[in-house]
Every structure is written in structure tokens, then in C-alpha cells.
Scaffold this active site. Structure first.
Site, PDB file in Angstrom:
ATOM      1  N   LYS A  49       7.766   2.847   4.686  1.00  0.00           N
ATOM      2  CA  LYS A  49       6.641   3.319   5.486  1.00  0.00           C
ATOM      3  C   LYS A  49       6.909   4.598   6.243  1.00  0.00           C
ATOM      4  CE  LYS A  49       5.332  -0.575   7.492  1.00  0.00           C
ATOM      5  NZ  LYS A  49       4.901  -1.419   8.551  1.00  0.00           N
ATOM      6  N   LYS A 109      13.143   0.855  -2.399  1.00  0.00           N
ATOM      7  CA  LYS A 109      11.836   0.284  -2.144  1.00  0.00           C
ATOM      8  C   LYS A 109      10.979   1.292  -1.366  1.00  0.00           C
ATOM      9  CE  LYS A 109       9.610  -3.800  -0.318  1.00  0.00           C
ATOM     10  NZ  LYS A 109       9.699  -5.083   0.345  1.00  0.00           N
ATOM     11  N   LYS A 146      19.694  -0.887  10.326  1.00  0.00           N
ATOM     12  CA  LYS A 146      18.949  -0.145  11.350  1.00  0.00           C
ATOM     13  C   LYS A 146      19.843   0.310  12.493  1.00  0.00           C
ATOM     14  CE  LYS A 146      14.160  -1.680  10.969  1.00  0.00           C
ATOM     15  NZ  LYS A 146      12.999  -2.125  11.755  1.00  0.00           N
TER      16      LYS A 146
END
Ligand code: TRP
Length: 329
Positions: A196, A193, A112
Site C-alpha cells: 500500500k 506482494k 517493520k
């Protein structure tokens, strides 16, 4: 007495079928076996900038979706993290026993922080706050996806370090990984994966996506150059579509083989789309009912906070006593 579990979801982005199959569905199934607390972790969401209006809306949307998928507020407490201030309070106390090196090693932090121009301190502290979420309730079990396993290990390291410095205080939380097959990958890129932040594209299927859009996304999903399903050499994209169906239908691998073996990809996709739509539509129906009742979601959240608040307060008090911080008589 039932063992206590805690788990949480960030109210950022759109909840998708990966969140449902990998977490929420499992929560619904186990909620009766435990004293369950499910958090909407808004303080984690703001470790990267969120538009305030959107965040506010997403918190309520997430809570309504928890209810729509079947989390029962009579059995489980649904809590917005920032409405129980002890999460932040305990996080500070845990920060003080956490070496920076432990935090810099976290893979999620490394990933991140690379995306940010300036790295907020909150991004580094993220796992300490997560440890606080769990330890504040002395949760025995934490159901999470495997991407959170490292954070759970760190939680135990922090708890252990605290216990060894100040005496036995925290319960060691165990990680509870979902069953195999519930790791849902992106439709556009079955190596990644489902995430969102990308539901607008063909990547993820949002729980609130209109059925037509769900069908389109599945029909466009990445597969491979084989003409039909062959269980002896499944490409990642086809395997993902099959896994999604299997998880929704609670089929065994043998059952899903019987359903899909030899099917042409076009027919496979049509069938998967119908399965997904048939499972998501009732959730959307309940979502509409829940959100049409003014004040209902807020009432559930108030009740959740009220129920867990005494646990959080007593943990903070214990921690203060252990550390020698002032506790008013
Ligand atoms: N970090 C988790 C995620 O992004 C969310 C989370 C925050 C969480 N606090 C938690 C999960 C405590 C389990 C327990 O998925």
C-alpha cells in the site's frame, strides 16, 4: 444464527487492486453468509507516524471505498476502530497475559522495526491490539491474507492463555485464507506482494488511480525475455498479470489459458489493462457518488459503531468479571 466474522484494513496508503482481489472482493461475496463486521483500524495505522490530516482523510476514503466495492451497510457493520473504545480497553487486558517473547518473534514486527529509528511500543503491541479487534466481537472467522496468518495464530494463543488463566471466555477464531490466485504481486517486482505504501510508482494499481495511469502502469509492468505467453513456463511477472485478470473475471485456470496462451506480451498487457480498467471504473463511479453525498459516509460509520458497541461492551464486562476488575453494578 449466522457466525460472526471480523476483518480489518489500515487506513494508511492507498487501497489497491491487491487489497481488492485479496480481501475486499471476498468480503463482499461472503458478507451475506455471516454477521459481518469490517474495521478501519486507525489505531494500527498510528503504530508508525501518520500525518494527522492525511490519516483523517484516509479513514473516510477507506470507508467510502468499502461502500464503493459493494460492502452493504444494511448487512455489514463498517466500524472505525478508535470509535469503539473497547478495542483499546481489551487490548490492555490482553497485553497483561501476553509474554513479550511471543511479540518479539512476529515476522512483521521484525521487518517493520528494522525500518524505524526508534521502535514505538505500539509496533510491538500491534498484534495484541489485533487480537483485541477480533476477540472483542467473539468473531468465529477472520478472513485475512496469508501475511496475517501468524497474527491470527498469536490471537488464538492469547485467547487460549486467557481462557486457561481465567476460565472459558473467548471464542477461538478460525483463519479464512482467500482462494489461490488472489495474491497480487507488485507490477515492478513480481517477487514482492503488492504493498500500500507505493501506489505513486509503477508498483501498485490504486483503486482510485485514473484509467490512463492504470494503463501506463500495466504497459510498464516487469515481464521477462520471452516473446509470448507460454503456460508451460510462466515467468513471475506474466503470471501475475494473468492472475490479476483471472481474479477480476472470476475465470478458471482453463479459461484464462484459452484467453492468453500464445499471446504476445504487448497484446497481453493491453488486454489486462482493459480488464482492470473495466472493473475499476464502476468502483470509481460509485465512489464519486458516495462521496458527493454530504455526511453519508459519516452516517454509515456512526451506524456501524452503534450496532457493534453492545457486543464490545458485553465482552469487556465479561473480561472484567473474569479478571476480578471492578464492574459497577
Ligand atoms: N493487521 C491487519 C493488516 O495489516 C489489519 C488488522 C487489524 C486486522 N486488526 C485486524 C485484520 C483484525 C483482521 C482482523 O492487514
Amino acid at each position: 444464527m449466522k457466525a460472526r466474522i471480523f476483518s480489518g484494513v489500515q487506513p494508511s496508503g492507498n487501497l489497491h487492486i491487491g487489497n481488492y482481489l485479496g480481501a475486499l472482493k471476498n468480503w463482499v461475496e461472503i458478507q451475506g453468509d455471516y454477521e459481518s463486521i469490517f474495521g478501519i483500524v486507525d489505531l494500527h495505522a498510528v503504530t508508525v507516524y501518520q500525518s494527522p490530516a492525511e490519516l483523517r482523510a484516509k479513514i473516510l476514503e477507506t470507508a467510502a471505498l468499502f461502500l464503493a466495492v459493494g460492502i452493504d451497510p444494511r448487512q455489514s457493520s463498517i466500524v472505525v476502530q478508535s470509535s469503539v473504545p473497547e478495542h483499546s480497553e481489551l487490548a490492555w487486558m490482553l497485553t497483561c497475559v501476553t509474554p513479550v517473547g511471543w511479540l518479539e518473534r512476529m515476522t512483521q514486527y521484525k521487518a517493520k522495526s528494522q525500518e524505524q529509528e526508534t521502535i514505538g511500543d505500539g509496533l510491538l503491541q500491534y498484534p495484541v491490539l489485533m487480537a483485541a479487534d477480533i476477540l472483542i466481537y467473539q468473531a468465529a472467522i477472520v478472513p485475512v491474507g496469508d501475511d496475517q496468518a501468524q497474527h491470527l495464530e498469536l490471537t488464538r494463543d492469547i485467547a487460549q492463555r486467557f481462557n486457561s488463566l481465567y476460565g472459558e471466555t473467548f471464542v477461538m477464531p478460525a483463519t479464512h485464507l482467500p482462494t489461490v490466485g488472489s495474491r497480487v504481486m507488485g507490477l515492478d517486482d513480481p517477487e514482492k506482494k503488492m504493498s500500500k505504501s507505493a501506489t505513486g510508482s509503477g508498483h501498485a494499481i490504486g483503486l482510485l488511480d485514473p484509467p490512463e495511469q492504470i494503463r501506463k502502469k500495466i504497459m510498464r509492468a516487469t515481464t521477462d525475455s520471452q516473446p509470448q505467453v507460454d503456460f508451460d513456463c510462466l515467468g513471475a511477472g506474466v503470471r501475475n498479470l494473468i492472475d490479476i485478470s483471472q481474479a477480476f473475471m472470476s475465470w478458471t485456470s482453463a479459461e484464462s489459458r484459452t484467453e492468453f496462451q500464445g499471446m504476445r506480451y504487448g497484446d497481453l498487457k493491453k488486454k489486462v489493462a482493459e480488464i482492470v480498467v473495466s472493473k475499476v471504473e464502476p468502483i470509481q463511479q460509485r465512489y464519486r457518488e458516495i462521496t458527493s453525498e454530504p455526511g453519508y459516509v459519516d452516517a454509515v460509520l456512526a451506524q456501524g459503531a452503534e450496532r457493534v458497541s453492545p457486543i464490545a461492551k458485553s465482552t469487556v464486562r465479561l473480561v472484567k468479571e473474569r479478571m476480578g476488575l471492578y464492574t459497577a453494578v
